[in-house]
Scaffold this motif. Structure first.
Motif, mmCIF file in Angstrom:
data_model
loop_
_atom_site.group_PDB
_atom_site.id
_atom_site.type_symbol
_atom_site.label_atom_id
_atom_site.label_comp_id
_atom_site.label_asym_id
_atom_site.label_seq_id
_atom_site.Cartn_x
_atom_site.Cartn_y
_atom_site.Cartn_z
ATOM 1 N N ARG A 48 0.852 -1.189 0.000
ATOM 2 C CA ARG A 48 0.000 0.000 0.000
ATOM 3 C C ARG A 48 0.892 1.245 0.000
ATOM 4 O O ARG A 48 2.082 1.183 0.304
ATOM 5 C CB ARG A 48 -0.920 -0.030 1.206
ATOM 6 N N ARG A 88 -8.931 0.997 -0.327
ATOM 7 C CA ARG A 88 -7.618 0.375 -0.154
ATOM 8 C C ARG A 88 -6.968 0.290 -1.527
ATOM 9 O O ARG A 88 -7.576 -0.201 -2.473
ATOM 10 C CB ARG A 88 -7.768 -1.027 0.446
ATOM 11 N N GLU A 90 -3.464 -0.922 -3.590
ATOM 12 C CA GLU A 90 -2.239 -1.707 -3.528
ATOM 13 C C GLU A 90 -1.486 -1.594 -4.843
ATOM 14 O O GLU A 90 -2.094 -1.494 -5.906
ATOM 15 C CB GLU A 90 -2.537 -3.187 -3.264
#
Length: 137
Positions: A48, A88, A90
């Motif tokens: 991340r 989120r 990534e």
């Protein structure tokens, strides 16, 4: 500058020529933060943004964002956004990114193994440069 052999005449590229597209690729890869991002992601584990920022001590959020965008644009990494609150995100290397990341890991390993010799050479050079020039006889 004459490079001796112009590969463009034969359907290839010549990195020594000013307009060769390979130069843009090399300029991207040679960037300090680009190299470190590629090496940090080289093990294949997604990371991340905050994790990358912590790993790359000293990088600003703005510079890291620009670096990640450039690498994504050139096909060296992918950015996955997951629909969570907050979202989120990534980052993971593509096959192309893993290939160059492996090469850069070798350079990183060399730098770590030879840093003492480089520092000693730098100090020796600086000492010589600080001395007044010797008279020529």
């Amino acid at each position: 500058m004459d490079t001796g052999f112009d590969l463009r005449e034969h359907g290839g590229v010549d990195v020594f020529l000013r307009d060769c597209p390979t130069r843009a690729v090399l300029e991207l890869i040679a960037g300090k933060w680009t190299m470190l991002v590629l090496v940090a992601l080289e093990d294949g584990r997604p990371m991340r943004f905050a994790e990358l920022r912590r790993r790359l001590d000293g990088v600003t959020a703005k510079v890291l964002t620009g670096t990640l965008r450039a690498l994504e644009r050139e096909g060296l990494l992918t950015r996955a956004v997951y629909p969570t609150v907050p979202p989120r995100v990534e980052y993971r290397l593509t096959a192309l990114g893993r290939e160059v990341g492996g090469l850069l890991q070798g350079i990183t390993d060399w730098a770590q193994a030879n840093v003492a010799a480089v520092v000693a050479a730098r100090e020796e050079f600086d000492e010589r440069a600080a001395r007044p020039p010797a008279a020529v006889e």
